[in-house]
Design a protein around this motif. Structure first.
Motif, PDB file in Angstrom:
ATOM      1  N   VAL A 131      25.713   8.355 -11.915  1.00  0.00           N
ATOM      2  CA  VAL A 131      26.847   8.230 -11.000  1.00  0.00           C
ATOM      3  C   VAL A 131      28.100   8.046 -11.848  1.00  0.00           C
ATOM      4  O   VAL A 131      28.106   7.285 -12.821  1.00  0.00           O
ATOM      5  CB  VAL A 131      26.666   7.037 -10.038  1.00  0.00           C
ATOM      6  CG1 VAL A 131      27.872   6.904  -9.114  1.00  0.00           C
ATOM      7  CG2 VAL A 131      25.390   7.193  -9.223  1.00  0.00           C
ATOM      8  N   TYR A 132      29.167   8.742 -11.449  1.00  0.00           N
ATOM      9  CA  TYR A 132      30.395   8.763 -12.240  1.00  0.00           C
ATOM     10  C   TYR A 132      31.469   7.955 -11.515  1.00  0.00           C
ATOM     11  O   TYR A 132      31.807   8.230 -10.354  1.00  0.00           O
ATOM     12  CB  TYR A 132      30.846  10.201 -12.484  1.00  0.00           C
ATOM     13  CG  TYR A 132      29.748  11.011 -13.151  1.00  0.00           C
ATOM     14  CD1 TYR A 132      29.605  10.992 -14.522  1.00  0.00           C
ATOM     15  CD2 TYR A 132      28.835  11.754 -12.383  1.00  0.00           C
ATOM     16  CE1 TYR A 132      28.589  11.713 -15.139  1.00  0.00           C
ATOM     17  CE2 TYR A 132      27.818  12.466 -12.996  1.00  0.00           C
ATOM     18  CZ  TYR A 132      27.695  12.437 -14.376  1.00  0.00           C
ATOM     19  OH  TYR A 132      26.681  13.129 -14.988  1.00  0.00           O
ATOM     20  N   LEU A 133      31.991   6.973 -12.226  1.00  0.00           N
ATOM     21  CA  LEU A 133      32.983   6.057 -11.651  1.00  0.00           C
ATOM     22  C   LEU A 133      34.297   6.222 -12.402  1.00  0.00           C
ATOM     23  O   LEU A 133      34.369   6.010 -13.620  1.00  0.00           O
ATOM     24  CB  LEU A 133      32.505   4.606 -11.757  1.00  0.00           C
ATOM     25  CG  LEU A 133      33.452   3.530 -11.217  1.00  0.00           C
ATOM     26  CD1 LEU A 133      33.693   3.718  -9.726  1.00  0.00           C
ATOM     27  CD2 LEU A 133      32.899   2.123 -11.506  1.00  0.00           C
ATOM     28  N   PHE A 134      35.346   6.609 -11.666  1.00  0.00           N
ATOM     29  CA  PHE A 134      36.686   6.768 -12.241  1.00  0.00           C
ATOM     30  C   PHE A 134      37.514   5.514 -11.937  1.00  0.00           C
ATOM     31  O   PHE A 134      37.576   5.066 -10.789  1.00  0.00           O
ATOM     32  CB  PHE A 134      37.376   8.010 -11.666  1.00  0.00           C
ATOM     33  CG  PHE A 134      36.630   9.286 -11.909  1.00  0.00           C
ATOM     34  CD1 PHE A 134      36.641   9.890 -13.154  1.00  0.00           C
ATOM     35  CD2 PHE A 134      35.895   9.883 -10.896  1.00  0.00           C
ATOM     36  CE1 PHE A 134      35.948  11.064 -13.391  1.00  0.00           C
ATOM     37  CE2 PHE A 134      35.199  11.050 -11.120  1.00  0.00           C
ATOM     38  CZ  PHE A 134      35.221  11.650 -12.368  1.00  0.00           C
ATOM     39  N   VAL A 135      38.134   4.991 -12.978  1.00  0.00           N
ATOM     40  CA  VAL A 135      38.933   3.768 -12.851  1.00  0.00           C
ATOM     41  C   VAL A 135      40.398   4.130 -13.098  1.00  0.00           C
ATOM     42  O   VAL A 135      40.779   4.488 -14.227  1.00  0.00           O
ATOM     43  CB  VAL A 135      38.482   2.692 -13.852  1.00  0.00           C
ATOM     44  CG1 VAL A 135      39.265   1.399 -13.621  1.00  0.00           C
ATOM     45  CG2 VAL A 135      36.980   2.450 -13.735  1.00  0.00           C
ATOM     46  N   CYS A 139      30.190  10.702  -7.368  1.00  0.00           N
ATOM     47  CA  CYS A 139      31.315  10.110  -8.080  1.00  0.00           C
ATOM     48  C   CYS A 139      32.117   9.224  -7.130  1.00  0.00           C
ATOM     49  O   CYS A 139      32.129   9.434  -5.915  1.00  0.00           O
ATOM     50  CB  CYS A 139      32.204  11.178  -8.695  1.00  0.00           C
ATOM     51  SG  CYS A 139      32.871  12.362  -7.517  1.00  0.00           S
ATOM     52  N   HIS A 140      32.780   8.233  -7.707  1.00  0.00           N
ATOM     53  CA  HIS A 140      33.578   7.279  -6.936  1.00  0.00           C
ATOM     54  C   HIS A 140      34.862   6.978  -7.701  1.00  0.00           C
ATOM     55  O   HIS A 140      34.911   7.065  -8.933  1.00  0.00           O
ATOM     56  CB  HIS A 140      32.810   5.974  -6.693  1.00  0.00           C
ATOM     57  CG  HIS A 140      31.502   6.153  -5.993  1.00  0.00           C
ATOM     58  ND1 HIS A 140      31.382   6.173  -4.622  1.00  0.00           N
ATOM     59  CD2 HIS A 140      30.244   6.334  -6.491  1.00  0.00           C
ATOM     60  CE1 HIS A 140      30.117   6.337  -4.295  1.00  0.00           C
ATOM     61  NE2 HIS A 140      29.403   6.441  -5.415  1.00  0.00           N
ATOM     62  N   ILE A 141      35.883   6.595  -6.954  1.00  0.00           N
ATOM     63  CA  ILE A 141      37.131   6.091  -7.536  1.00  0.00           C
ATOM     64  C   ILE A 141      37.221   4.603  -7.219  1.00  0.00           C
ATOM     65  O   ILE A 141      37.166   4.206  -6.049  1.00  0.00           O
ATOM     66  CB  ILE A 141      38.361   6.832  -6.975  1.00  0.00           C
ATOM     67  CG1 ILE A 141      38.274   8.321  -7.278  1.00  0.00           C
ATOM     68  CG2 ILE A 141      39.643   6.251  -7.566  1.00  0.00           C
ATOM     69  CD1 ILE A 141      39.412   9.131  -6.683  1.00  0.00           C
ATOM     70  N   ALA A 142      37.300   3.785  -8.242  1.00  0.00           N
ATOM     71  CA  ALA A 142      37.343   2.342  -8.044  1.00  0.00           C
ATOM     72  C   ALA A 142      38.641   1.951  -7.349  1.00  0.00           C
ATOM     73  O   ALA A 142      39.734   2.210  -7.866  1.00  0.00           O
ATOM     74  CB  ALA A 142      37.214   1.626  -9.378  1.00  0.00           C
ATOM     75  N   LYS A 143      38.525   1.343  -6.191  1.00  0.00           N
ATOM     76  CA  LYS A 143      39.692   0.904  -5.424  1.00  0.00           C
ATOM     77  C   LYS A 143      40.064  -0.520  -5.829  1.00  0.00           C
ATOM     78  O   LYS A 143      39.794  -1.497  -5.131  1.00  0.00           O
ATOM     79  CB  LYS A 143      39.401   0.976  -3.927  1.00  0.00           C
ATOM     80  CG  LYS A 143      39.045   2.371  -3.436  1.00  0.00           C
ATOM     81  CD  LYS A 143      40.189   3.358  -3.647  1.00  0.00           C
ATOM     82  CE  LYS A 143      39.861   4.743  -3.124  1.00  0.00           C
ATOM     83  NZ  LYS A 143      40.947   5.717  -3.378  1.00  0.00           N
ATOM     84  N   ILE A 144      40.653  -0.624  -6.988  1.00  0.00           N
ATOM     85  CA  ILE A 144      41.076  -1.928  -7.485  1.00  0.00           C
ATOM     86  C   ILE A 144      42.587  -2.051  -7.359  1.00  0.00           C
ATOM     87  O   ILE A 144      43.288  -1.060  -7.184  1.00  0.00           O
ATOM     88  CB  ILE A 144      40.657  -2.120  -8.957  1.00  0.00           C
ATOM     89  CG1 ILE A 144      41.307  -1.039  -9.830  1.00  0.00           C
ATOM     90  CG2 ILE A 144      39.148  -2.117  -9.093  1.00  0.00           C
ATOM     91  CD1 ILE A 144      41.054  -1.201 -11.309  1.00  0.00           C
ATOM     92  N   HIS A 145      43.046  -3.278  -7.414  1.00  0.00           N
ATOM     93  CA  HIS A 145      44.489  -3.525  -7.418  1.00  0.00           C
ATOM     94  C   HIS A 145      44.958  -3.365  -8.859  1.00  0.00           C
ATOM     95  O   HIS A 145      44.866  -4.285  -9.676  1.00  0.00           O
ATOM     96  CB  HIS A 145      44.785  -4.921  -6.895  1.00  0.00           C
ATOM     97  CG  HIS A 145      46.238  -5.169  -6.620  1.00  0.00           C
ATOM     98  ND1 HIS A 145      47.219  -4.212  -6.794  1.00  0.00           N
ATOM     99  CD2 HIS A 145      46.887  -6.284  -6.190  1.00  0.00           C
ATOM    100  CE1 HIS A 145      48.394  -4.711  -6.482  1.00  0.00           C
ATOM    101  NE2 HIS A 145      48.218  -5.982  -6.118  1.00  0.00           N
ATOM    102  N   SER A 146      45.435  -2.190  -9.179  1.00  0.00           N
ATOM    103  CA  SER A 146      45.727  -1.873 -10.577  1.00  0.00           C
ATOM    104  C   SER A 146      46.800  -2.769 -11.170  1.00  0.00           C
ATOM    105  O   SER A 146      46.860  -2.929 -12.389  1.00  0.00           O
ATOM    106  CB  SER A 146      46.150  -0.409 -10.698  1.00  0.00           C
ATOM    107  OG  SER A 146      47.331  -0.172  -9.951  1.00  0.00           O
TER     108      SER A 146
END
Length: 500
Positions: free
Chosen positions: A204-208, A234-241
């Motif tokens: 699984v590919y995780l983009f940060v 694949c996922h895009i990390a929904k973080i508070h950048s």
């Protein structure tokens, strides 16, 4: 007052004519016209400080001429014998013109001996007052000299900037060497452009995303769509950048654990800019919990060693303190962007050194680091980047009433080119506009150093005039992750051979 004026005139004259003919009116032109480069400006400021400090010290230490007033002449004319005689005569005539009571005595009507004594006392008082004034004047001059030296120190620190910090990871002792993987990367990229895709579906590919990604709706969107079309999870990390590195590291750890327990597949991470720093921090801080769940990490244009932009803005003791630059940045990030100033502080050299000493990357983790150089050609200053879509309704008589999407563009390419040129002129360092190439190389990683001119925003926001003959950001990300898979396979093979 005439004496004080004369004193000032005598003090200024030798200062102009001394120091081998150095003139006050020629001092400033000499400094600014003879500086060959910005990195030599500090030495000229030091010379200027020494010169002006000498001026101040000459002014303080110069002896003040004796007072030539009436009291001074009277004191000089009276010898000790005359003073004794005058005092005796004054005592004898004290019952005459001046009484011994505390009533005021008129000097003009007093005997000459009494007038002399009072003039001596008046002269002593004037000398004491002059001494006090000279001490106060000396303190003021010393304070002015101290303030000026502090100003020069701030100017020197501002001019020096991050010159001593850029590339510190490469000079640090005990750091593992890097491996150049540019050639293999270009081979993989050519295969991808020819339709050969080798990324395994068993991961699984995780983009940060990086800083300010919450305000960029297209951040990694095209890359995720491209991976989804290939059937890859694949996922895009929904973080508070705009949050701190440690806070985002905790959230990324939870992302990885959730993905792993939901799919039973290991995770490959790709972080851009600050996203790479956040991802690396998650693996460094929580490696014991994540080592069986993570297959590798790719950092793209990440200031792993620190950022000169962040450091130059937030460094204390600079000229920017006078305009409260730090306070302005805090208000901008916390009030406008709703973020945390620590997010920017964590990218400074000082914070990165402190963090990496405490949380180094694990040696068994496969790592690929990718960095580029922004173009600074004149045509680049007119580059516009596609950053969002604007949906506008269509007139029903002309279409079916469905909304249409118009691209929203911003001059990110031009801004990156200007910043890259600034870093090149000031520090002599190549960069993508925000991150220098040397600070983006992770010790112990496989480094990709492409010759193609790519700015910091290109990985996220493609330019409007993108060249179709060149690889796009999705293909570059695919090539980096493919290279990372190969590095991981080779690393596991080396470990197994050692165990055998």
């Amino acid at each position: 007052m005439e004496a004080g004026s004369s004193n000032k005139g005598e003090t200024n004259a030798p200062l102009v004519d001394s120091n081998d003919g150095l003139k006050i009116d020629g001092l400033i032109p000499q400094i600014f016209t003879s500086v060959p480069a910005l990195n030599e400006a500090a030495s000229y400021l030091t010379q200027t400080t020494s010169y002006l400090t000498q001026c101040f010290s000459n002014f303080v230490d110069e002896p003040v001429p004796e007072d030539t007033s009436m009291g001074g002449r009277e004191s000089a004319m009276l010898s000790p014998g005359k003073i004794k005689e005058s005092l005796a005569n004054g005592y004898q005539s004290s019952h005459g013109t001046c009484s011994t009571s505390f009533e005021p005595c008129n000097v003009s009507t007093a005997p000459p001996s009494m007038r002399d004594a009072r003039l001596r006392r008046s002269s002593t008082g004037n000398q004491f007052q002059d001494t006090t004034e000279r001490v106060e004047s000396s303190d003021k001059v010393q304070n002015a000299s101290s303030i000026f030296q502090g100003l020069i120190a701030r100017a020197r620190k501002t001019i020096r900037g991050s010159a001593d910090d850029i590339g510190w990871l490469q000079r640090a002792s005990g750091m593992p060497p890097v491996e150049d993987g540019t050639k293999r990367f270009m081979e993989v990229l050519d295969s991808i452009r020819n339709g050969e895709h080798k990324l395994p579906s068993s991961m699984v590919y995780l983009f940060v995303p990086g800083l300010f990604s919450n305000h960029g709706p297209l951040y990694f969107v095209n890359t995720k769509m491209s991976f989804s079309k290939m059937g890859l999870a694949c996922h895009i990390a929904k973080i508070h950048s705009e949050a701190s590195v440690e806070k985002n590291a905790r959230e990324i750890k939870e992302y990885i654990e959730e993905i792993y327990w939901g799919s039973r597949k290991r995770v490959l991470l790709l972080g851009h800019s600050k996203g790479g720093i956040d991802a690396a921090a998650a693996l460094s801080m929580y490696w014991s919990d994540l080592k069986d769940k993570v297959a590798g990490l790719a950092l793209t244009q990440s200031p792993y060693g620190g950022s000169p932009i962040a450091s130059d803005i937030l460094r204390e003791g600079q000229l920017g303190d006078y305009v409260q630059l730090r306070k302005i940045m805090e208000l901008l990030i916390s009030k406008v962007i709703k973020g945390d100033l620590q997010a920017l502080e964590d990218l400074t050299y000082e914070r990165r050194k402190e963090f990496l000493r405490k949380y180094p990357l694990p040696g068994e983790l496969p790592v690929v680091s990718f960095h580029t150089e922004a173009g600074i050609a004149p045509g680049t200053l007119a580059t516009l980047s596609h950053v969002a879509h604007a949906e506008l309704p269509i007139v029903p008589s002309l279409a079916t009433g469905q909304s249409t999407k118009l691209p929203v563009v911003m001059p990110f390419g031009a801004a990156m080119a200007a910043c890259a040129q600034l870093l090149q002129v000031r520090y002599g360092e190549k960069s993508d506009g925000l991150v220098t190439r040397r600070d983006a190389e992770v010790p112990g990683s496989v480094v990709v150093r492409p010759d193609r001119k790519l700015d910091h925003a290109w990985m996220v926001y493609s330019p409007m005039n993108n060249d179709p003959s060149e690889a796009d950001a999705s293909q570059v990300c695919e090539a980096l992750l493919t290279l990372l898979v190969e590095v991981g396979q080779r690393r596991r093979h080396e470990i197994s051979m050692k165990d055998e």
